[in-house]
Scaffold this motif. Structure first.
Motif, short mmCIF file in Angstrom:
data_model
loop_
_atom_site.label_atom_id
_atom_site.label_comp_id
_atom_site.label_asym_id
_atom_site.label_seq_id
_atom_site.Cartn_x
_atom_site.Cartn_y
_atom_site.Cartn_z
N LYS A 15 0.84 -1.20 0.00
CA LYS A 15 0.00 0.00 0.00
C LYS A 15 0.88 1.25 0.00
O LYS A 15 0.43 2.33 -0.34
N VAL A 16 2.15 1.08 0.39
CA VAL A 16 3.11 2.18 0.44
C VAL A 16 4.09 2.01 -0.72
O VAL A 16 4.93 1.13 -0.71
N VAL A 17 3.97 2.85 -1.72
CA VAL A 17 4.74 2.72 -2.97
C VAL A 17 6.25 2.71 -2.71
O VAL A 17 6.99 1.95 -3.34
N SER A 18 6.73 3.50 -1.77
CA SER A 18 8.18 3.59 -1.54
C SER A 18 8.78 2.31 -0.97
O SER A 18 10.00 2.18 -0.90
N TYR A 19 7.94 1.35 -0.57
CA TYR A 19 8.45 0.07 -0.07
C TYR A 19 8.59 -0.97 -1.17
O TYR A 19 9.07 -2.06 -0.92
N THR A 20 8.20 -0.66 -2.39
CA THR A 20 8.12 -1.68 -3.44
C THR A 20 9.41 -1.84 -4.24
O THR A 20 10.21 -0.92 -4.38
N LYS B 122 9.45 -2.24 -7.45
CA LYS B 122 9.30 -1.43 -8.66
C LYS B 122 9.78 0.00 -8.43
O LYS B 122 10.55 0.54 -9.22
N HIS B 123 9.36 0.60 -7.33
CA HIS B 123 9.74 1.98 -7.03
C HIS B 123 11.25 2.11 -6.83
O HIS B 123 11.89 3.05 -7.34
N ASN B 124 11.84 1.18 -6.10
CA ASN B 124 13.26 1.27 -5.77
C ASN B 124 14.18 0.85 -6.90
O ASN B 124 15.40 0.99 -6.79
N ASN B 125 13.61 0.34 -7.99
CA ASN B 125 14.40 -0.03 -9.16
C ASN B 125 13.97 0.74 -10.40
O ASN B 125 14.34 0.38 -11.52
N SER B 126 13.22 1.79 -10.22
CA SER B 126 12.68 2.56 -11.34
C SER B 126 13.72 3.47 -11.99
O SER B 126 13.50 3.97 -13.10
N SER C 192 20.23 4.80 -10.29
CA SER C 192 20.23 3.90 -11.43
C SER C 192 21.25 2.78 -11.22
O SER C 192 22.40 3.05 -10.93
N PHE C 193 20.78 1.55 -11.35
CA PHE C 193 21.63 0.38 -11.17
C PHE C 193 21.86 -0.32 -12.51
O PHE C 193 21.07 -0.18 -13.43
N SER C 194 22.91 -1.12 -12.57
CA SER C 194 23.16 -1.95 -13.74
C SER C 194 21.98 -2.89 -13.93
O SER C 194 21.38 -3.37 -12.96
N LYS C 195 21.64 -3.22 -15.17
CA LYS C 195 20.49 -4.09 -15.45
C LYS C 195 20.68 -5.51 -14.92
O LYS C 195 19.74 -6.26 -14.79
N ASP C 196 21.93 -5.87 -14.60
CA ASP C 196 22.22 -7.21 -14.08
C ASP C 196 21.89 -7.35 -12.59
O ASP C 196 21.92 -8.45 -12.05
N TYR C 197 21.62 -6.23 -11.93
CA TYR C 197 21.37 -6.24 -10.49
C TYR C 197 20.03 -5.60 -10.18
O TYR C 197 19.62 -4.65 -10.83
N TYR C 198 19.38 -6.11 -9.15
CA TYR C 198 18.08 -5.59 -8.74
C TYR C 198 18.12 -5.32 -7.25
O TYR C 198 18.49 -6.21 -6.46
N ALA C 199 17.77 -4.11 -6.84
CA ALA C 199 17.76 -3.75 -5.41
C ALA C 199 16.62 -4.48 -4.72
O ALA C 199 15.46 -4.39 -5.14
N ILE C 200 16.95 -5.22 -3.65
CA ILE C 200 15.92 -5.98 -2.93
C ILE C 200 15.75 -5.52 -1.49
O ILE C 200 14.79 -5.92 -0.82
N ALA C 201 16.68 -4.70 -1.00
CA ALA C 201 16.59 -4.21 0.39
C ALA C 201 17.41 -2.94 0.53
O ALA C 201 18.20 -2.58 -0.35
#
Length: 173
Positions: free
Chosen positions: A68-73, A75-79, A84-93
């Motif tokens: 319900k809180v967009v900033s916790y998602t 999608k938001h943290n990897n937008s 901006s992160f390398s496409k090979d890595y995804y922020a999970i925490a």
């Protein structure tokens, strides 16, 4: 609502996870998918991990697939809006001091599924901290578990038997 969503995130299901992976072009490792389906991120009870023998980091929260809180998602943290992160890595925490926990999502890489820390104060600085997500979870601990030695514990036992009042220290029997 914020505290509740932070401690116990909204539920997710296979359909939501498959849709997210399809839309983002990511194939998460199986152990991370299981984590999302059972926990959907949130704040871990054991939140500390070591980055060296004398340095550690504390996880603020794992990002959620659905919230319900967009900033916790995720999608938001990897937008790319925040960083901006390398496409090979995804922020999970996110750690309490501003670093990101990253998952290698390049399934053609030898590091696929590996967990890395992205130091926010050092541009493009990644350090591998676990070979898999499950390995990373196994490394989490309470900050004090690792650093309390026997002498400190002995002191604490004695200290608990002593109490301060207006008259001074008294021994509690």
């Amino acid at each position: 609502m914020l505290l509740e969503e932070y401690q116990k995130p909204s539920e997710v299901n296979d359909v939501m996870l498959n849709q997210f992976e399809g839309e983002s072009g990511i194939n998460f490792p199986i152990e991370y998918k299981k984590f999302l389906l059972t926990k959907n991120g949130g704040s871990p009870s054991k939140d500390t991990f070591d980055i060296s023998p004398k340095k550690n980091r504390v996880i603020q929260n794992f990002f959620t697939l659905n919230s319900k809180v967009v900033s916790y998602t995720l999608k938001h943290n990897n937008s790319g809006e925040l960083i901006s992160f390398s496409k090979d890595y995804y922020a999970i925490a996110y750690t309490v001091n501003g670093d990101f926990i990253m998952l290698n999502v390049d399934d053609n890489s030898n590091n696929y599924g590996g967990v890395f820390i992205y130091f926010h104060d050092k541009e493009n600085s990644l350090k591998k901290i676990a070979s898999s997500f499950d390995d990373f979870l196994d490394k989490l601990h309470d900050w004090f578990d690792k650093y309390i030695d026997t002498k400190w514990l002995q002191f604490w036992v004695v200290f608990q038997k002593v109490c301060w009042n207006k008259a001074g220290w008294i021994l509690i029997k």
